[in-house]
Design a protein around this motif. Structure first.
Motif, PDB file in Angstrom:
ATOM      1  N   PHE A  71       7.124   6.605  -1.766  1.00  0.00           N
ATOM      2  CA  PHE A  71       7.012   6.175  -3.159  1.00  0.00           C
ATOM      3  C   PHE A  71       5.931   7.018  -3.834  1.00  0.00           C
ATOM      4  CE2 PHE A  71       8.397   1.410  -3.052  1.00  0.00           C
ATOM      5  CZ  PHE A  71       9.631   1.776  -2.547  1.00  0.00           C
ATOM      6  N   PRO A  72       6.071   7.302  -5.124  1.00  0.00           N
ATOM      7  CA  PRO A  72       5.031   8.049  -5.841  1.00  0.00           C
ATOM      8  C   PRO A  72       3.687   7.298  -5.811  1.00  0.00           C
ATOM      9  CG  PRO A  72       7.052   7.958  -7.126  1.00  0.00           C
ATOM     10  CD  PRO A  72       7.225   7.008  -5.979  1.00  0.00           C
ATOM     11  N   ILE A  73       2.607   8.024  -5.646  1.00  0.00           N
ATOM     12  CA  ILE A  73       1.272   7.437  -5.576  1.00  0.00           C
ATOM     13  C   ILE A  73       0.918   6.711  -6.872  1.00  0.00           C
ATOM     14  CG2 ILE A  73       0.030   9.492  -6.343  1.00  0.00           C
ATOM     15  CD1 ILE A  73      -1.076   7.040  -3.572  1.00  0.00           C
ATOM     16  N   ALA A  74       1.502   7.094  -7.982  1.00  0.00           N
ATOM     17  CA  ALA A  74       1.216   6.452  -9.265  1.00  0.00           C
ATOM     18  C   ALA A  74       1.648   4.980  -9.285  1.00  0.00           C
ATOM     19  CB  ALA A  74       1.893   7.206 -10.406  1.00  0.00           C
ATOM     20  N   LEU A  75       2.453   4.545  -8.314  1.00  0.00           N
ATOM     21  CA  LEU A  75       2.887   3.145  -8.248  1.00  0.00           C
ATOM     22  C   LEU A  75       1.849   2.247  -7.575  1.00  0.00           C
ATOM     23  CD1 LEU A  75       6.624   3.674  -7.264  1.00  0.00           C
ATOM     24  CD2 LEU A  75       5.661   3.278  -9.554  1.00  0.00           C
TER      25      LEU A  75
ATOM     26  N   VAL B 205       0.811  -1.215   0.000  1.00  0.00           N
ATOM     27  CA  VAL B 205       0.000   0.000   0.000  1.00  0.00           C
ATOM     28  C   VAL B 205       0.843   1.262   0.000  1.00  0.00           C
ATOM     29  CG1 VAL B 205      -1.997  -1.089   1.075  1.00  0.00           C
ATOM     30  CG2 VAL B 205      -0.243  -0.062   2.520  1.00  0.00           C
ATOM     31  N   SER B 206       2.097   1.146   0.394  1.00  0.00           N
ATOM     32  CA  SER B 206       2.966   2.320   0.404  1.00  0.00           C
ATOM     33  C   SER B 206       4.414   1.880   0.553  1.00  0.00           C
ATOM     34  CB  SER B 206       2.594   3.277   1.547  1.00  0.00           C
ATOM     35  OG  SER B 206       2.787   2.645   2.803  1.00  0.00           O
ATOM     36  N   GLY B 207       5.290   2.806   0.312  1.00  0.00           N
ATOM     37  CA  GLY B 207       6.708   2.539   0.473  1.00  0.00           C
ATOM     38  C   GLY B 207       7.458   3.834   0.689  1.00  0.00           C
ATOM     39  N   GLU B 208       8.674   3.684   1.150  1.00  0.00           N
ATOM     40  CA  GLU B 208       9.513   4.848   1.405  1.00  0.00           C
ATOM     41  C   GLU B 208      10.937   4.499   0.992  1.00  0.00           C
ATOM     42  OE1 GLU B 208       9.338   7.962   4.913  1.00  0.00           O
ATOM     43  OE2 GLU B 208      10.200   6.077   5.596  1.00  0.00           O
ATOM     44  N   ILE B 209      11.611   5.453   0.381  1.00  0.00           N
ATOM     45  CA  ILE B 209      12.991   5.261  -0.038  1.00  0.00           C
ATOM     46  C   ILE B 209      13.875   6.196   0.779  1.00  0.00           C
ATOM     47  CG2 ILE B 209      12.740   6.866  -1.986  1.00  0.00           C
ATOM     48  CD1 ILE B 209      14.728   4.976  -3.493  1.00  0.00           C
ATOM     49  N   HIS B 210      14.910   5.619   1.358  1.00  0.00           N
ATOM     50  CA  HIS B 210      15.861   6.373   2.179  1.00  0.00           C
ATOM     51  C   HIS B 210      17.167   6.454   1.398  1.00  0.00           C
ATOM     52  CE1 HIS B 210      13.314   5.624   5.798  1.00  0.00           C
ATOM     53  NE2 HIS B 210      12.994   4.569   5.068  1.00  0.00           N
ATOM     54  N   ILE B 211      17.632   7.647   1.168  1.00  0.00           N
ATOM     55  CA  ILE B 211      18.832   7.845   0.369  1.00  0.00           C
ATOM     56  C   ILE B 211      19.980   8.248   1.299  1.00  0.00           C
ATOM     57  CG2 ILE B 211      18.287  10.253  -0.166  1.00  0.00           C
ATOM     58  CD1 ILE B 211      19.616   7.945  -2.814  1.00  0.00           C
TER      59      ILE B 211
ATOM     60  N   LEU C 205      14.938   0.676   1.456  1.00  0.00           N
ATOM     61  CA  LEU C 205      13.521   0.731   1.122  1.00  0.00           C
ATOM     62  C   LEU C 205      12.704   0.139   2.259  1.00  0.00           C
ATOM     63  CD1 LEU C 205      13.589  -0.635  -2.532  1.00  0.00           C
ATOM     64  CD2 LEU C 205      13.609   1.741  -1.803  1.00  0.00           C
ATOM     65  N   THR C 206      11.624   0.800   2.599  1.00  0.00           N
ATOM     66  CA  THR C 206      10.658   0.276   3.554  1.00  0.00           C
ATOM     67  C   THR C 206       9.340   0.177   2.817  1.00  0.00           C
ATOM     68  OG1 THR C 206      11.781   1.372   5.381  1.00  0.00           O
ATOM     69  CG2 THR C 206       9.530   0.635   5.783  1.00  0.00           C
TER      70      THR C 206
END
Length: 107
Positions: free
Chosen positions: A81-85, A30-36, A103-104
């Motif tokens: 993550f972009p909502i378009a994904l 349902v969602s994700g987050e990228i840590h750079i 990535l989470t």
């Protein structure tokens, strides 16, 4: 009824070519987050495919004039993550410079 959620974490080494950057299993997420990490700004281009080993194509948004889903991220920060994904099965994230990220992903 309780909805169970699971969080998955990855630390992939992203490459600058679609063929060699790793696949991210986004089924049921349902969602994700990228840590750079602490690097300069990185331009990410997102790709999608219905199968793990299929042909990945650029993900597009749903604007009146659709555009490829890209994201500019800066070092030492985390971005959603972009909502378009939403609804994608398998995704790839191709940066303009090779980088290892964290990535989470929330199911």
């Amino acid at each position: 009824m309780e909805i169970e959620r699971e969080t998955r974490q990855y630390s992939p080494a992203l490459t600058t070519t679609l063929a060699t950057t790793p696949v991210i299993d986004y089924r049921g997420c349902v969602s994700g987050e990228i840590h750079i990490p602490a690097t300069a700004a990185v331009l990410l281009t997102w790709y999608s495919c219905g199968t793990y080993d299929g042909t990945f194509v650029a993900a597009y948004d749903s604007a009146a004039t659709p555009a490829a889903v890209t994201q500019t991220i800066s070092g030492s920060k985390a971005y959603p993550f972009p909502i378009a994904l939403a609804g994608c099965m398998f995704i790839k994230c191709v940066p303009d410079v090779a980088v290892t990220v964290a990535l989470t992903i929330k199911t």
